[in-house]
Design a protein around this motif. Structure first.
Motif, mmCIF file in Angstrom:
data_model
loop_
_atom_site.group_PDB
_atom_site.id
_atom_site.type_symbol
_atom_site.label_atom_id
_atom_site.label_comp_id
_atom_site.label_asym_id
_atom_site.label_seq_id
_atom_site.Cartn_x
_atom_site.Cartn_y
_atom_site.Cartn_z
ATOM 1 N N LEU A 405 35.481 25.854 74.994
ATOM 2 C CA LEU A 405 34.097 26.301 74.879
ATOM 3 C C LEU A 405 33.429 26.360 76.243
ATOM 4 N N ASP A 406 32.576 27.376 76.434
ATOM 5 C CA ASP A 406 31.770 27.411 77.653
ATOM 6 C C ASP A 406 30.581 26.466 77.483
ATOM 7 N N ALA A 407 29.808 26.295 78.541
ATOM 8 C CA ALA A 407 28.719 25.316 78.542
ATOM 9 C C ALA A 407 27.689 25.622 77.462
ATOM 10 N N GLU A 408 27.387 26.900 77.248
ATOM 11 C CA GLU A 408 26.368 27.272 76.263
ATOM 12 C C GLU A 408 26.811 26.930 74.842
ATOM 13 N N ASP A 409 28.065 27.285 74.521
ATOM 14 C CA ASP A 409 28.572 26.976 73.181
ATOM 15 C C ASP A 409 28.726 25.468 72.974
ATOM 16 N N PHE A 410 29.091 24.757 74.052
ATOM 17 C CA PHE A 410 29.238 23.305 73.943
ATOM 18 C C PHE A 410 27.885 22.650 73.668
ATOM 19 N N ASP A 411 26.829 23.119 74.316
ATOM 20 C CA ASP A 411 25.485 22.606 74.042
ATOM 21 C C ASP A 411 25.069 22.907 72.609
ATOM 22 N N LEU A 412 25.437 24.087 72.124
ATOM 23 C CA LEU A 412 25.106 24.461 70.754
ATOM 24 C C LEU A 412 25.826 23.543 69.768
ATOM 25 N N LEU A 413 27.062 23.209 70.083
ATOM 26 C CA LEU A 413 27.860 22.376 69.182
ATOM 27 C C LEU A 413 27.354 20.940 69.136
ATOM 28 N N THR A 414 26.953 20.400 70.276
ATOM 29 C CA THR A 414 26.591 18.980 70.353
ATOM 30 C C THR A 414 25.138 18.715 70.002
ATOM 31 N N ARG A 415 24.369 19.750 69.741
ATOM 32 C CA ARG A 415 23.008 19.532 69.261
ATOM 33 C C ARG A 415 23.061 19.126 67.794
ATOM 34 N N LYS A 416 22.245 18.160 67.423
ATOM 35 C CA LYS A 416 22.208 17.704 66.041
ATOM 36 C C LYS A 416 21.761 18.834 65.126
ATOM 37 N N GLY A 417 22.575 19.122 64.126
ATOM 38 C CA GLY A 417 22.258 20.209 63.217
ATOM 39 C C GLY A 417 21.686 19.726 61.903
ATOM 40 N N VAL A 418 21.608 20.632 60.940
ATOM 41 C CA VAL A 418 21.110 20.309 59.600
ATOM 42 C C VAL A 418 22.164 20.724 58.594
ATOM 43 N N PHE A 419 22.173 20.004 57.477
ATOM 44 C CA PHE A 419 23.127 20.317 56.420
ATOM 45 C C PHE A 419 22.425 20.140 55.070
ATOM 46 N N PRO A 420 22.644 21.075 54.135
ATOM 47 C CA PRO A 420 21.946 20.997 52.840
ATOM 48 C C PRO A 420 22.626 20.021 51.878
ATOM 49 N N TYR A 421 22.521 18.734 52.187
ATOM 50 C CA TYR A 421 23.221 17.726 51.391
ATOM 51 C C TYR A 421 22.834 17.784 49.917
ATOM 52 N N GLU A 422 21.555 17.866 49.627
ATOM 53 C CA GLU A 422 21.115 17.782 48.232
ATOM 54 C C GLU A 422 21.323 19.098 47.480
ATOM 55 N N TYR A 423 21.549 20.163 48.235
ATOM 56 C CA TYR A 423 21.876 21.444 47.593
ATOM 57 C C TYR A 423 23.324 21.438 47.103
ATOM 58 N N ILE A 424 24.196 20.750 47.834
ATOM 59 C CA ILE A 424 25.615 20.707 47.474
ATOM 60 C C ILE A 424 25.802 19.692 46.354
ATOM 61 N N ASP A 425 25.693 20.148 45.107
ATOM 62 C CA ASP A 425 25.861 19.263 43.954
ATOM 63 C C ASP A 425 27.115 19.575 43.159
ATOM 64 N N SER A 426 27.960 20.463 43.691
ATOM 65 C CA SER A 426 29.245 20.752 43.067
ATOM 66 C C SER A 426 30.182 21.303 44.126
ATOM 67 N N VAL A 427 31.478 21.136 43.888
ATOM 68 C CA VAL A 427 32.477 21.616 44.856
ATOM 69 C C VAL A 427 32.415 23.140 44.974
ATOM 70 N N ASP A 428 32.065 23.827 43.910
ATOM 71 C CA ASP A 428 32.038 25.294 43.927
ATOM 72 C C ASP A 428 31.090 25.834 44.995
ATOM 73 N N LYS A 429 29.999 25.131 45.262
ATOM 74 C CA LYS A 429 29.036 25.634 46.242
ATOM 75 C C LYS A 429 29.601 25.640 47.665
ATOM 76 N N LEU A 430 30.663 24.880 47.889
ATOM 77 C CA LEU A 430 31.290 24.894 49.218
ATOM 78 C C LEU A 430 31.986 26.223 49.499
ATOM 79 N N ASN A 431 32.205 27.007 48.458
ATOM 80 C CA ASN A 431 32.869 28.302 48.637
ATOM 81 C C ASN A 431 31.881 29.430 48.903
ATOM 82 N N GLU A 432 30.587 29.142 48.864
ATOM 83 C CA GLU A 432 29.593 30.185 49.134
ATOM 84 C C GLU A 432 29.723 30.678 50.574
ATOM 85 N N THR A 433 29.510 31.963 50.776
ATOM 86 C CA THR A 433 29.799 32.598 52.067
ATOM 87 C C THR A 433 28.574 32.741 52.959
#
Length: 564
Positions: A405-433
């Motif tokens: 990774l270049d410096a820009e992508d590495f900064d993007l990767l190491t920034r704390k992100g968000v994840f829809p934990y409470e939206y994922i209430d079934s394994v099937d939703k992990l297949n959404e595109t």
């Protein structure tokens, strides 16, 4: 330390008529003592026949006899009973009656409605190494230790935690109320025979060879509770992916990140840990030829050494001195010159499960262990904040896994992100595109949804790292968190080792810690095995000969060199 069989009470204790010693020869003296306390007998108090059989009134699942101190915590949990253990020790300065004193050996963390005080005794008539211990019930603690606290013969109302006493039960009750909000301690002053502090854990100055950093991602299985779907309650967490990074300090090729997503991910993780233990066992058991010194500097360092580089004690005449090499899988390097003091390495990696298949003996006492530890207990703030304290150059582990990774992508990767934990209430939703809309990133913990900036960041990550499904996004999110945690904690370990010469992972276990997901979804029972089920902290009062010149008082008024 184990306790079983039967031991005669010392005469000075027997005469106080404060201890009930149930005569048992079945190594169950602990259980009989507890039963004697819960079902006190009016006569023949030393006979087993005066009490109900302990197997019918006590829960003993997983308790082995003879009972050890470490097992008492588990016994308390099973039976909803709190237990203190006291023992005898020699006085530093013998008193007129030449008797020993009673001190606390184990204090319960929470005193419950059913509470038992036990006295642990050893058979002083035996001279061999197999010392027999024995538990008895302290029927009257005040009568037992009152004479060592005060010469007064009046009844003492005693706190059985701190051993302070009061003239009335009312004052004791007030003390107990205050006591629950203060630290728990027993004051034992030093004496001429025991006044020097010294460090003995020399093996803890060597770095743990293996540390595993792991994380789980869960689905919040939920159900609605009314017709309007206005209220949602979560039933349980179901693990759907596991990621871990194993750190082997002397061979970078063995340091690797692995992950797995699927309903059997926890079983996969347990199998991975099992295989890791056996690989570690192979390394520990491997006899490596000691490399020769490669330079005159190393020979000079060895010949001129006057102190052991581990315990820092000076060599004495007649000491056998040897070279010390750090065990590596490939090569050896000279560290220093050591004397043969008892500084054997503990065969541990950082979790809490005895792997008996790695034992070298039939008794299985020398097996390797997996010790589970909570990183939050070391560094109790968010991972995002911890990472912000480190310069990007310190993030060597995650950089090694994303070296392209270049410096820009590495900064993007190491920034704390968000994840829809409470939206994922079934394994099937992990297949959404595609990512769900921002409002579905809602967190009930913070009562907030994803901000526009955070949502745009998640979108950029998906685009820049070719994320095709929510499952892929979760995998990247998990991997980043595990590797950042590894970087943060490895930097923390480096600081502790450089500053204090001690690896912090030696000094912490988490008693009673379990992973409910493992128990529920794999059926595997992880024994609650820790090296320290109850940490007993000892404080000291130091008498220091320190002169602080009057002439510098004004200059140091804001920050004196020795404020205490």
């Amino acid at each position: 330390m184990r306790a079983g069989c039967w031991v005669d009470l010392p005469r000075e204790i027997m005469l106080k008529n404060a201890v009930i010693n149930v005569r048992s020869m079945d190594n169950a003296c602990f259980a009989w003592s507890v039963v004697a306390a819960l079902y006190p007998a009016e006569k023949h108090v030393n006979r087993k026949s005066s009490y109900p059989d302990y197997t019918t009134v006590l829960k003993l699942e997983g308790i082995e006899f003879p009972v050890t101190l470490k097992q008492i915590t588990k016994f308390e949990f099973l039976n909803d009973i709190s237990i203190n253990v006291f023992t005898e020790r020699e006085r530093g300065e013998k008193k007129r009656d030449d008797s020993n004193e009673i001190v606390s050996l184990r204090l319960t963390k929470e005193k419950k409605e059913k509470h038992v005080n036990l006295l642990y005794l050893q058979d002083s008539t035996r001279n061999d190494e197999n010392i027999i211990g024995h538990f008895t019930w302290i029927k009257n603690l005040s009568r037992l230790i009152g004479s060592q606290l005060s010469k007064s013969t009046k009844k003492k109302h005693l706190c059985d935690i701190c051993l302070h006493y009061f003239p009335t039960s009312e004052k004791l009750s007030l003390h107990i109320v205050d006591y629950t909000t203060t630290n728990k301690c027993v004051i034992i002053l030093s004496n001429e025979n025991d006044k020097w502090l010294s460090f003995h854990g020399h093996n803890k100055r060597e770095r743990f060879l293996f540390v595993v950093y792991a994380d789980l991602e869960c689905i919040l299985a939920k159900k609605t509770t009314d017709e309007n779907i206005s209220k949602i309650t979560y039933q349980h967490y179901k693990v759907f992916s596991v990621g871990y990074y194993v750190r082997y300090v002397y061979d970078e090729t063995m340091s690797i990140y692995k992950s797995y997503r699927g309903e059997d991910c926890v079983s996969w993780f347990v199998k991975e840990l099992y295989d890791l233990v056996h690989r570690a066992k192979t390394i520990f058991d491997k006899n490596m030829a000691m490399a020769e010194f490669t330079s005159n500097v190393e020979w000079e360092k060895f010949r001129n050494a006057t102190h052991c580089h581990i315990c820092e004690r000076p060599f004495e005449e007649g000491d056998l001195r040897v070279r010390d090499f750090i065990i590596k899988d490939i090569a050896n390097s000279f560290v220093g010159r050591v004397d043969l003091l008892p500084t054997t390495k503990e065969k541990y990696i950082s979790f809490t499960k005895h792997v008996k298949a790695t034992a070298n003996s039939k008794r299985g006492t020398d097996c390797l262990k997996l010790r589970f530890m909570d990183s939050f207990k070391f560094l109790n703030t968010s991972l995002e904040k911890l990472v912000s304290y480190l310069d990007k150059s310190k993030l060597k582990i995650i950089r090694s896994e994303f070296s392209n990774l270049d410096a820009e992508d590495f900064d993007l990767l190491t920034r704390k992100g968000v994840f829809p934990y409470e939206y994922i209430d079934s394994v099937d939703k992990l297949n959404e595109t595609s990512l769900p809309p921002p409002e579905l990133f809602y967190s009930s913990l913070t009562d907030e949804t994803a901000s526009d900036d955070d949502y745009q960041h998640a979108t950029n990550v998906c685009r820049r790292f070719c994320i095709e499904t929510l499952g892929d996004y979760s995998d990247l999110y998990l991997k980043t968190d595990v590797l950042l945690l590894a970087d943060v904690f490895e930097n923390f370990r480096d600081t502790c080792i450089e500053s204090y010469g001690l690896d912090p992972v030696y000094y912490y276990t988490l008693p009673g810690y379990t992973w409910d997901a493992m128990l529920k979804y794999t059926g595997i029972r992880f024994e609650l095995l820790t090296d320290i089920d109850m940490v007993m902290f000892i404080g000291y009062i130091l008498e220091v000969d320190l002169a602080y010149p009057q002439s510098v008082h004004d200059a140091h008024v804001d920050l004196p060199f020795s404020p205490s």
